[in-house]
Design a protein around this motif. Structure first.
Motif, PDB file in Angstrom:
ATOM      1  N   PHE A  90       1.070  -0.840   0.120  1.00  0.00           N
ATOM      2  CA  PHE A  90      -0.135  -0.402  -0.536  1.00  0.00           C
ATOM      3  C   PHE A  90       0.773   1.344  -0.124  1.00  0.00           C
ATOM      4  CE2 PHE A  90      -3.545  -2.631   1.089  1.00  0.00           C
ATOM      5  CZ  PHE A  90      -4.877  -1.782   0.224  1.00  0.00           C
ATOM      6  N   ASP A  91       1.947   1.229   0.487  1.00  0.00           N
ATOM      7  CA  ASP A  91       2.906   2.286   0.828  1.00  0.00           C
ATOM      8  C   ASP A  91       4.302   2.510   0.953  1.00  0.00           C
ATOM      9  OD1 ASP A  91       3.960   5.253   1.266  1.00  0.00           O
ATOM     10  OD2 ASP A  91       2.247   5.543   2.750  1.00  0.00           O
ATOM     11  N   PRO A  92       5.023   1.457   0.261  1.00  0.00           N
ATOM     12  CA  PRO A  92       6.633   1.164   0.551  1.00  0.00           C
ATOM     13  C   PRO A  92       7.335   2.691   0.834  1.00  0.00           C
ATOM     14  CG  PRO A  92       6.033   1.437  -2.260  1.00  0.00           C
ATOM     15  CD  PRO A  92       4.695   2.174  -1.553  1.00  0.00           C
ATOM     16  N   GLY A  93       6.067   3.507   0.896  1.00  0.00           N
ATOM     17  CA  GLY A  93       6.729   5.210   1.531  1.00  0.00           C
ATOM     18  C   GLY A  93       6.833   5.271   3.053  1.00  0.00           C
ATOM     19  N   PHE A  94       6.113   4.500   3.635  1.00  0.00           N
ATOM     20  CA  PHE A  94       5.833   4.807   5.174  1.00  0.00           C
ATOM     21  C   PHE A  94       6.440   3.132   5.533  1.00  0.00           C
ATOM     22  CE2 PHE A  94       3.285   1.947   8.507  1.00  0.00           C
ATOM     23  CZ  PHE A  94       2.842   3.724   9.242  1.00  0.00           C
ATOM     24  N   ALA A  95       6.579   1.932   4.694  1.00  0.00           N
ATOM     25  CA  ALA A  95       7.168   0.908   4.927  1.00  0.00           C
ATOM     26  C   ALA A  95       8.922   1.380   5.434  1.00  0.00           C
ATOM     27  CB  ALA A  95       7.151  -0.188   4.012  1.00  0.00           C
ATOM     28  N   ARG A  96       9.071   1.953   4.688  1.00  0.00           N
ATOM     29  CA  ARG A  96      10.295   2.484   5.080  1.00  0.00           C
ATOM     30  C   ARG A  96      10.643   3.668   6.086  1.00  0.00           C
ATOM     31  NH1 ARG A  96      14.375   3.020   2.168  1.00  0.00           N
ATOM     32  NH2 ARG A  96      13.852   2.623  -0.260  1.00  0.00           N
ATOM     33  N   LEU A  97       9.847   4.283   6.717  1.00  0.00           N
ATOM     34  CA  LEU A  97       9.662   4.805   7.843  1.00  0.00           C
ATOM     35  C   LEU A  97       9.664   3.910   8.484  1.00  0.00           C
ATOM     36  CD1 LEU A  97       7.333   7.993   7.024  1.00  0.00           C
ATOM     37  CD2 LEU A  97      10.121   8.012   7.745  1.00  0.00           C
ATOM     38  N   ALA A  98       8.714   2.880   8.585  1.00  0.00           N
ATOM     39  CA  ALA A  98       8.339   1.971   9.661  1.00  0.00           C
ATOM     40  C   ALA A  98       9.526   1.232   9.907  1.00  0.00           C
ATOM     41  CB  ALA A  98       6.870   1.036  10.081  1.00  0.00           C
ATOM     42  N   GLY A  99      10.319   1.409   9.109  1.00  0.00           N
ATOM     43  CA  GLY A  99      11.434   0.450   9.101  1.00  0.00           C
ATOM     44  C   GLY A  99      11.747  -0.724   8.691  1.00  0.00           C
ATOM     45  N   PHE A 100      10.653  -1.218   7.701  1.00  0.00           N
ATOM     46  CA  PHE A 100      10.609  -2.322   7.245  1.00  0.00           C
ATOM     47  C   PHE A 100      11.504  -2.644   6.044  1.00  0.00           C
ATOM     48  CE2 PHE A 100       5.775  -2.906   8.214  1.00  0.00           C
ATOM     49  CZ  PHE A 100       6.066  -2.789   9.638  1.00  0.00           C
ATOM     50  N   ARG A 101      12.233  -1.734   5.590  1.00  0.00           N
ATOM     51  CA  ARG A 101      13.099  -2.473   4.516  1.00  0.00           C
ATOM     52  C   ARG A 101      12.545  -2.619   3.563  1.00  0.00           C
ATOM     53  NH1 ARG A 101      18.437  -4.566   7.082  1.00  0.00           N
ATOM     54  NH2 ARG A 101      18.697  -3.319   9.180  1.00  0.00           N
ATOM     55  N   PRO A 102      12.347  -2.522   2.249  1.00  0.00           N
ATOM     56  CA  PRO A 102      10.911  -2.184   1.386  1.00  0.00           C
ATOM     57  C   PRO A 102      11.896  -3.751   0.292  1.00  0.00           C
ATOM     58  CG  PRO A 102      11.148  -0.196   1.683  1.00  0.00           C
ATOM     59  CD  PRO A 102      11.924  -0.310   2.084  1.00  0.00           C
ATOM     60  N   GLU A 103      13.740  -3.151  -0.262  1.00  0.00           N
ATOM     61  CA  GLU A 103      13.841  -4.357  -0.635  1.00  0.00           C
ATOM     62  C   GLU A 103      13.860  -5.452   0.074  1.00  0.00           C
ATOM     63  OE1 GLU A 103      15.500  -0.817   0.529  1.00  0.00           O
ATOM     64  OE2 GLU A 103      15.820   0.173  -1.012  1.00  0.00           O
ATOM     65  N   ARG A 104      14.802  -5.601   1.041  1.00  0.00           N
ATOM     66  CA  ARG A 104      14.436  -6.944   1.773  1.00  0.00           C
ATOM     67  C   ARG A 104      13.024  -7.900   1.205  1.00  0.00           C
ATOM     68  NH1 ARG A 104      18.289  -8.066   7.038  1.00  0.00           N
ATOM     69  NH2 ARG A 104      19.413  -6.528   6.084  1.00  0.00           N
ATOM     70  N   LEU A 105      11.978  -6.565   1.495  1.00  0.00           N
ATOM     71  CA  LEU A 105      10.790  -7.058   1.761  1.00  0.00           C
ATOM     72  C   LEU A 105      10.194  -7.923   0.231  1.00  0.00           C
ATOM     73  CD1 LEU A 105       8.165  -5.151   3.767  1.00  0.00           C
ATOM     74  CD2 LEU A 105       9.269  -7.756   4.103  1.00  0.00           C
ATOM     75  N   ASP A 106      11.067  -7.204  -1.519  1.00  0.00           N
ATOM     76  CA  ASP A 106      10.502  -7.529  -2.186  1.00  0.00           C
ATOM     77  C   ASP A 106      11.485  -8.710  -2.693  1.00  0.00           C
ATOM     78  OD1 ASP A 106       8.592  -5.700  -3.669  1.00  0.00           O
ATOM     79  OD2 ASP A 106      10.170  -3.717  -3.629  1.00  0.00           O
ATOM     80  N   ARG A 107      12.607  -8.683  -2.417  1.00  0.00           N
ATOM     81  CA  ARG A 107      13.002 -10.085  -2.414  1.00  0.00           C
ATOM     82  C   ARG A 107      12.179 -10.776  -1.625  1.00  0.00           C
ATOM     83  NH1 ARG A 107      18.821  -8.656  -0.791  1.00  0.00           N
ATOM     84  NH2 ARG A 107      18.016  -6.723  -1.565  1.00  0.00           N
ATOM     85  N   LEU A 108      12.222 -10.646  -0.699  1.00  0.00           N
ATOM     86  CA  LEU A 108      11.178 -11.704   0.398  1.00  0.00           C
ATOM     87  C   LEU A 108       9.678 -12.609  -0.896  1.00  0.00           C
ATOM     88  CD1 LEU A 108      10.589 -13.857   2.982  1.00  0.00           C
ATOM     89  CD2 LEU A 108       8.527 -12.001   2.857  1.00  0.00           C
ATOM     90  N   LEU A 109       8.853 -11.331  -1.408  1.00  0.00           N
ATOM     91  CA  LEU A 109       8.562 -11.920  -1.954  1.00  0.00           C
ATOM     92  C   LEU A 109       8.620 -12.811  -3.439  1.00  0.00           C
ATOM     93  CD1 LEU A 109       5.326 -11.160  -2.624  1.00  0.00           C
ATOM     94  CD2 LEU A 109       5.528  -9.466  -3.679  1.00  0.00           C
ATOM     95  N   HIS A 110       9.791 -12.064  -4.327  1.00  0.00           N
ATOM     96  CA  HIS A 110       9.842 -12.979  -4.627  1.00  0.00           C
ATOM     97  C   HIS A 110      10.353 -14.059  -4.300  1.00  0.00           C
ATOM     98  CE1 HIS A 110      11.136  -9.043  -7.302  1.00  0.00           C
ATOM     99  NE2 HIS A 110       9.282  -8.777  -6.632  1.00  0.00           N
ATOM    100  N   ALA A 111      10.489 -14.327  -3.265  1.00  0.00           N
ATOM    101  CA  ALA A 111      11.249 -15.920  -3.327  1.00  0.00           C
ATOM    102  C   ALA A 111      10.006 -16.871  -2.756  1.00  0.00           C
ATOM    103  CB  ALA A 111      12.107 -15.590  -1.344  1.00  0.00           C
ATOM    104  N   LEU A 112       8.723 -15.954  -2.180  1.00  0.00           N
ATOM    105  CA  LEU A 112       7.702 -16.627  -1.439  1.00  0.00           C
ATOM    106  C   LEU A 112       6.879 -17.745  -3.236  1.00  0.00           C
ATOM    107  CD1 LEU A 112       6.384 -14.484   1.035  1.00  0.00           C
ATOM    108  CD2 LEU A 112       7.275 -16.959   1.127  1.00  0.00           C
ATOM    109  N   LEU A 113       6.865 -16.177  -4.089  1.00  0.00           N
ATOM    110  CA  LEU A 113       6.734 -16.919  -5.241  1.00  0.00           C
ATOM    111  C   LEU A 113       6.911 -17.835  -6.390  1.00  0.00           C
ATOM    112  CD1 LEU A 113       5.935 -12.700  -6.575  1.00  0.00           C
ATOM    113  CD2 LEU A 113       3.812 -14.696  -6.387  1.00  0.00           C
ATOM    114  N   GLY A 114       8.687 -16.969  -5.684  1.00  0.00           N
ATOM    115  CA  GLY A 114       9.223 -19.086  -6.322  1.00  0.00           C
ATOM    116  C   GLY A 114       9.294 -20.244  -6.338  1.00  0.00           C
TER     117      GLY A 114
END
Lengths: 306, 312
Positions: free
Chosen positions: B180-204
């Motif tokens: 929903f909000d990559p900017g907020f995810a970064r502010l909340a300390g979630f590290r969007p790049e890593r989460l994206d990689r996790l999502l790709h891994a899950l899809l794989g």
């Protein structure tokens, strides 16, 4: 293969290369148009979605004439385009998601029809849909000079060869006639409308043209070849030039190059190296396409995002 | 198609093997629906297609390698790592092309899909020319054949699907936030790049698990269709994930029974057509976004407007 076998070359490889080159020329210009209009997604969709149309046309008429299958595939492609547009407009889903949901569905429906109806006697087996039949187009080639001069022997060429030549000529004619209008409406729809052109009409006509080429590619080379030839030559050309006309020419060059090199790789080079029978030409062409794109992206100029 | 057998398969009374296959497909569908809902919200629908197709060259290469080493080549313990490697390579190639060139994402993903799958077909056509029965069964991986799954394969599939589902549940909140909000995810300390990689891994993971049962070609539909259907029924992301999970599980269970009763059909197309029926039905009648209610609401609004305008 140890020695050159000229009769094999004329009987098997000549029709395949003729057919492939004509389709590559048509596909490269269709792909360039799609890419310039940012409709690359439709290449994915069209190449898969023609399957149920082709199968239904075959089951309905019982004929495998290229024109019949073309009509079927074309209607399926148009149904996909209209359904995607209508759904994306009304449902809370973006166009990518709708297309990602619909084209596998079309493809699955086609496969199910194929498996359910065929019972094995149809020579359009499901794996055929993926591998294509480029290396299986056979021509009873003339054996002497007199035969080569006789028009009757050319009438024995597989129907798909004439069909692909027709598709190429048709698309080239359309591009020649509508080139300027397409250019104008692609870059500046509002300006084109002011000039009295009708961008919507041109867009629809271009989509029909692309769908027809996708069906032709699909019949000859299967889904993968269709996708590779629509997208890769155009993408490579896009990375090499900023000029509209040059882009079409480069894409055509890349398309024909890929056909010849990929066919040579799969049918002559690899079997000679590995000592096996000839491999899938569609597979060879598509893998080379990937290498070409990587090479152009690595070494080509003008590759950065503006 | 054998209706009695279909009924018995639905009641899990069609042999001990079928119970395992049904459980495996049920959990596979659930994991695919769950991960798919995040992928759809993050607009990664096409990436799933690339991942599914891109497993093929790795699988074929692993098969050839095992054959050369004299091992049992059809074991998933060989085929899965190969597929994972080539899918990862495809993701890397797509990322590289996107970062380096001005091509649109659609064009890049389509080109990567075509070239990887083309390489897979090239290798597969080589495998098909190999002498003997060594090559039999590998082309099942294209369109899937659930009824032919061995029990050990079904258990492995179940485990992989459970892993993907557990990871998706663990990171569900973060993945939703990211969508929903990559900017907020970064502010909340979630590290969007890593989460994206996790999502790709899950899809794989889902694409790999789908390989023996649904096939490489149609894995995308298993992921996208339940999520798209669920989106029509709910405007809440959480509920959408729940609906997609349930729908995927139901379709997997039903698909396993259908595949058992009609073994001459590939499972992939069957399952996808089932999901397609659900999607089309929802598009017609779903309460808020369905065409029927939309049309009725629209007509009512028009009438109201006419009535209001008629007043002086």
């Amino acid at each position: 293969m140890n020695s050159w076998d000229w009769s094999r070359l004329a009987a098997l490889d000549l029709p395949a290369l003729l057919c492939g080159s004509a389709l590559a020329l048509a596909a490269s210009s269709a792909g360039t148009l799609l890419l310039l209009r940012r409709q690359g997604l439709f290449a994915d969709g069209l190449s898969h979605a023609v399957l149920p149309g082709v199968v239904l046309a075959f089951l309905w008429t019982g004929s495998r004439a290229p024109a019949v299958l073309l009509a079927g595939g074309l209607s399926a492609g148009l149904v996909l385009a209209l359904a995607t547009r209508a759904t994306a407009r009304r449902a809370p889903l973006d166009a990518g998601a709708v297309l990602g949901a619909l084209y596998p569905l079309f493809f699955a429906f086609g496969l199910l029809l194929l498996e359910g109806a065929s019972g094995g006697d149809l020579d359009l087996a499901p794996s055929h849909v993926l591998f294509g039949q480029l290396e299986q187009l056979a021509w009873r080639a003339p054996s002497d000079l007199e035969g080569w001069l006789d028009p009757a022997s050319y009438r024995r060429l597989p129907g798909l060869v004439w069909h692909s030549l027709g598709l190429w000529l048709g698309s080239a004619l359309w591009l020649r006639l509508a080139g300027r209008a397409l250019f104008a409406s692609g870059f500046d729809p509002v300006g084109a409308r002011l000039l009295g052109l009708r961008p919507g009409l041109f867009e629809a006509a271009t989509l029909v043209c692309c769908a027809a080429i996708a069906v032709g590619l699909f019949q000859v080379g299967g889904v993968v070849l269709a996708l590779a030839l629509l997208l890769v030559p155009a993408a490579c050309a896009r990375l090499l030039t900023d000029r509209y006309r040059t882009q079409f020419r480069l894409a055509a060059l890349f398309g024909v190059l890929l056909i010849w090199a990929g066919y040579g790789l799969a049918v002559f080079l690899l079997p000679a190296l590995l000592g096996t029978q000839s491999l899938s030409a569609a597979g060879g062409i598509s893998s080379l396409a990937g290498l070409l794109l990587l090479g152009v992206a690595r070494f080509g100029p003008r590759r950065a995002r503006v | 198609m054998d209706f009695e057998l279909f009924w018995r398969a639905l009641c899990l009374d069609a042999g001990p093997n079928h119970a395992w296959v049904a459980a495996a497909l049920c959990f596979l569908g659930a994991a695919a629906g769950q991960v798919g809902s995040f992928a759809l919200l993050r607009r990664r629908a096409l990436l799933v297609d690339v991942l599914g197709h891109a497993t093929l060259p790795g699988v074929a290469a692993a098969f050839l390698l095992a054959l050369a080493l004299g091992l049992e080549p059809r074991s998933l313990a060989w085929l899965w790592p190969g597929g994972a490697l080539s899918a990862a390579l495809a993701t890397y190639a797509a990322d590289w092309l996107l970062a380096r060139t001005r091509l649109e994402p659609d064009a890049v993903l389509g080109a990567v899909l075509a070239s990887f799958f083309g390489l897979g077909l090239l290798l597969l056509s080589h495998i098909q020319t190999l002498p003997g029965a060594a090559s039999a069964g590998l082309d099942r991986l294209l369109f899937g054949q659930a009824a032919a799954l061995q029990r050990s394969d079904a258990v492995a599939l179940l485990a992989l699907a459970l892993l993907a589902g557990a990871l998706a549940s663990l990171y569900g909140r973060r993945l939703r936030t990211l969508a929903f909000d990559p900017g907020f995810a970064r502010l909340a300390g979630f590290r969007p790049e890593r989460l994206d990689r996790l999502l790709h891994a899950l899809l794989g993971l889902v694409a790999l698990a789908a390989l023996p049962a649904v096939g490489a070609v149609l894995a995308v539909a298993l992921v996208v269709l339940p999520a798209a259907t669920a989106r029509l029924w709910s405007d809440s992301a959480r509920r959408m994930t729940h609906i997609a999970t349930g729908l995927g599980a139901a379709a997997g269970y039903l698909g396993a029974a259908l595949s058992r009763a009609a073994p001459e059909l590939s499972t992939g197309p069957l399952l996808v057509c089932l999901l397609g029926l659900a999607f089309a039905g929802s598009l017609a009648v779903a309460p808020r976004h369905g065409l029927l209610w939309r049309g009725l609401r629209r007509r009512a609004a028009l009438e109201r407007w006419r009535a209001e305008r008629a007043l002086p």
